[in-house]
Design a protein around this motif. Structure first.
Motif, PDB file in Angstrom:
ATOM      1  N   TRP A 175       0.867  -1.181   0.000  1.00 52.02           N
ATOM      2  CA  TRP A 175       0.000   0.000   0.000  1.00 52.02           C
ATOM      3  C   TRP A 175       0.901   1.229   0.000  1.00 52.02           C
ATOM      4  O   TRP A 175       1.731   1.403   0.885  1.00 52.02           O
ATOM      5  CB  TRP A 175      -0.904   0.016   1.228  1.00 52.02           C
ATOM      6  CG  TRP A 175      -1.716   1.294   1.330  1.00 52.02           C
ATOM      7  CD1 TRP A 175      -1.331   2.463   1.921  1.00 52.02           C
ATOM      8  CD2 TRP A 175      -3.028   1.517   0.813  1.00 52.02           C
ATOM      9  NE1 TRP A 175      -2.325   3.404   1.808  1.00 52.02           N
ATOM     10  CE2 TRP A 175      -3.374   2.857   1.127  1.00 52.02           C
ATOM     11  CE3 TRP A 175      -3.932   0.721   0.120  1.00 52.02           C
ATOM     12  CZ2 TRP A 175      -4.609   3.408   0.757  1.00 52.02           C
ATOM     13  CZ3 TRP A 175      -5.163   1.274  -0.242  1.00 52.02           C
ATOM     14  CH2 TRP A 175      -5.487   2.599   0.076  1.00 52.02           C
ATOM     15  N   LEU A 176       0.736   2.091  -1.023  1.00 51.45           N
ATOM     16  CA  LEU A 176       1.501   3.322  -1.101  1.00 51.45           C
ATOM     17  C   LEU A 176       0.700   4.448  -0.463  1.00 51.45           C
ATOM     18  O   LEU A 176      -0.437   4.723  -0.876  1.00 51.45           O
ATOM     19  CB  LEU A 176       1.842   3.672  -2.551  1.00 51.45           C
ATOM     20  CG  LEU A 176       3.130   3.036  -3.107  1.00 51.45           C
ATOM     21  CD1 LEU A 176       3.031   1.513  -3.099  1.00 51.45           C
ATOM     22  CD2 LEU A 176       3.422   3.530  -4.508  1.00 51.45           C
TER      23      LEU A 176
ATOM     24  N   THR B 146      -7.818  -7.883   6.376  1.00 49.64           N
ATOM     25  CA  THR B 146      -7.012  -8.672   5.437  1.00 49.64           C
ATOM     26  C   THR B 146      -5.512  -8.640   5.704  1.00 49.64           C
ATOM     27  O   THR B 146      -4.732  -9.183   4.914  1.00 49.64           O
ATOM     28  CB  THR B 146      -7.264  -8.195   3.986  1.00 49.64           C
ATOM     29  OG1 THR B 146      -6.840  -6.829   3.852  1.00 49.64           O
ATOM     30  CG2 THR B 146      -8.738  -8.298   3.635  1.00 49.64           C
ATOM     31  N   ASP B 147      -5.093  -8.003   6.791  1.00 52.07           N
ATOM     32  CA  ASP B 147      -3.671  -8.030   7.163  1.00 52.07           C
ATOM     33  C   ASP B 147      -3.432  -9.299   7.974  1.00 52.07           C
ATOM     34  O   ASP B 147      -3.586  -9.324   9.187  1.00 52.07           O
ATOM     35  CB  ASP B 147      -3.321  -6.785   7.979  1.00 52.07           C
ATOM     36  CG  ASP B 147      -1.836  -6.729   8.325  1.00 52.07           C
ATOM     37  OD1 ASP B 147      -1.018  -7.171   7.494  1.00 52.07           O
ATOM     38  OD2 ASP B 147      -1.507  -6.255   9.429  1.00 52.07           O
ATOM     39  N   THR B 148      -3.059 -10.367   7.289  1.00 54.83           N
ATOM     40  CA  THR B 148      -2.965 -11.685   7.912  1.00 54.83           C
ATOM     41  C   THR B 148      -1.519 -12.147   8.031  1.00 54.83           C
ATOM     42  O   THR B 148      -0.613 -11.580   7.410  1.00 54.83           O
ATOM     43  CB  THR B 148      -3.744 -12.709   7.073  1.00 54.83           C
ATOM     44  OG1 THR B 148      -3.176 -12.747   5.741  1.00 54.83           O
ATOM     45  CG2 THR B 148      -5.223 -12.343   6.982  1.00 54.83           C
TER      46      THR B 148
ATOM     47  N   PHE C  43       2.202  -4.375   3.481  1.00 53.43           N
ATOM     48  CA  PHE C  43       3.393  -3.565   3.684  1.00 53.43           C
ATOM     49  C   PHE C  43       3.074  -2.152   3.204  1.00 53.43           C
ATOM     50  O   PHE C  43       2.675  -1.959   2.052  1.00 53.43           O
ATOM     51  CB  PHE C  43       4.588  -4.127   2.914  1.00 53.43           C
ATOM     52  CG  PHE C  43       4.993  -5.503   3.344  1.00 53.43           C
ATOM     53  CD1 PHE C  43       5.674  -5.701   4.529  1.00 53.43           C
ATOM     54  CD2 PHE C  43       4.680  -6.615   2.558  1.00 53.43           C
ATOM     55  CE1 PHE C  43       6.053  -6.972   4.940  1.00 53.43           C
ATOM     56  CE2 PHE C  43       5.048  -7.894   2.952  1.00 53.43           C
ATOM     57  CZ  PHE C  43       5.726  -8.067   4.151  1.00 53.43           C
ATOM     58  N   VAL C  44       3.232  -1.174   4.094  1.00 50.79           N
ATOM     59  CA  VAL C  44       2.915   0.216   3.770  1.00 50.79           C
ATOM     60  C   VAL C  44       4.203   0.972   3.464  1.00 50.79           C
ATOM     61  O   VAL C  44       5.181   0.873   4.210  1.00 50.79           O
ATOM     62  CB  VAL C  44       2.162   0.896   4.934  1.00 50.79           C
ATOM     63  CG1 VAL C  44       1.873   2.364   4.609  1.00 50.79           C
ATOM     64  CG2 VAL C  44       0.864   0.155   5.228  1.00 50.79           C
ATOM     65  N   ALA C  45       4.189   1.708   2.357  1.00 45.56           N
ATOM     66  CA  ALA C  45       5.364   2.494   1.961  1.00 45.56           C
ATOM     67  C   ALA C  45       4.957   3.954   1.799  1.00 45.56           C
ATOM     68  O   ALA C  45       4.012   4.260   1.070  1.00 45.56           O
ATOM     69  CB  ALA C  45       5.945   1.960   0.650  1.00 45.56           C
ATOM     70  N   ARG C  46       5.656   4.851   2.468  1.00 44.97           N
ATOM     71  CA  ARG C  46       5.393   6.283   2.317  1.00 44.97           C
ATOM     72  C   ARG C  46       5.924   6.744   0.964  1.00 44.97           C
ATOM     73  O   ARG C  46       7.081   6.517   0.638  1.00 44.97           O
ATOM     74  CB  ARG C  46       6.068   7.068   3.441  1.00 44.97           C
ATOM     75  CG  ARG C  46       5.502   6.764   4.815  1.00 44.97           C
ATOM     76  CD  ARG C  46       6.152   7.657   5.879  1.00 44.97           C
ATOM     77  NE  ARG C  46       5.597   7.372   7.198  1.00 44.97           N
ATOM     78  CZ  ARG C  46       6.067   6.463   8.041  1.00 44.97           C
ATOM     79  NH1 ARG C  46       7.103   5.726   7.669  1.00 44.97           N
ATOM     80  NH2 ARG C  46       5.517   6.285   9.221  1.00 44.97           N
TER      81      ARG C  46
END
Length: 253
Positions: free
Chosen positions: A140-141, A190-192, A198-201
């Motif tokens: 996820w951006l 859904t974060d299993t 994975f979140v990226a700034r």
């Protein structure tokens, strides 16, 4: 981040991506990468940075258009299943089945009941993928509202980017909070353990591209396979005396 430092780091990472590509083919691995995020978050540029020096036969990008009437009548996940990777493939989804949890929910293209059913089913769908041997990565951006606005306005004023600005981008622009709630609900459901987010700034486009590629390379263990040394044979050219009737492109630059 300056162009010189970015180009040097990206070149080194591209070499590693080629090594990863050869390893995936050699071992018959199946890799699926999902990119999600708000409009203007930098998904397309990141995907391009990943794929610009590798084979499109191995790194396959899937960006599905709006569903047809036939596809609307299918089981929701059905249209995505046929695009999942086979052995030796890395499939990158530029938006994915998570459309239902994001844009479809926010813009009213599906009912709250359909969203709930999707959020309940998605973890099991992804568990089945992982159990079948697929390496699933979900990114996820995240971008700020100020940077998103700057980028979307830039698309209007740049003839090279105007195609990126869809009518949906304009309609959804003032629904920041709705998208935030949709994102948070999606993460919660859904974060299993088998398919984490994975979140990226992505405030800095260059940095997020490098960070994601580096992270991706760490998620799929690979080895540098030996490359057979190539030796070109001597070229034999038979000189042609006749005039060729070719039409050449005008050299105006």
């Amino acid at each position: 981040m300056g162009d010189k430092g970015y180009d040097k780091a990206l070149r080194e990472l591209h070499v590693e991506l080629v090594k990863l590509q050869r390893w995936v083919q050699h071992k018959g691995l199946k890799v699926c990468i999902v990119f999600e995020g708000r409009d203007g978050a930098g998904k397309g540029g990141t995907i391009k940075a990943i794929t610009e020096r590798v084979s499109p036969r191995v790194f396959r990008v899937v960006a599905l258009p709006a569903p047809t009437e036939r596809e609307k009548s299918q089981m929701y996940m059905q249209r995505y299943v046929s695009h999942l990777p086979a052995a030796g493939e890395i499939v990158i989804f530029d938006r994915s089945w998570y459309n239902r949890a994001g844009v479809e929910r926010v813009m009213g293209f599906c009912t709250p009941e359909q969203v709930k059913k999707f959020l309940d089913a998605a973890p099991m769908f992804e568990k089945a993928m992982v159990d079948s041997g697929v390496i699933l990565l979900k990114y996820w951006l995240e971008v700020s509202p100020e940077e998103q606005e700057r980028r979307l306005l830039g698309r209007i004023n740049d003839g090279r980017k105007i195609w990126k600005l869809s009518p949906m981008d304009v309609k959804s622009f003032d629904r920041w909070d709705d998208y935030t709630r949709a994102r948070d609900d999606m993460f919660s459901a859904t974060d299993t353990a088998w398919a984490p987010w994975f979140v990226a700034r992505s405030e800095d486009k260059k940095r997020v591209r490098l960070n994601i590629i580096q992270h991706l390379l760490k998620q799929v263990p690979y080895k540098d396979l030996p490359v057979e040394k190539v030796k070109f044979p001597k070229r034999k050219i038979k000189r042609e005396t006749a005039e060729h009737p070719f039409k050449y492109v005008a050299e105006t630059f």
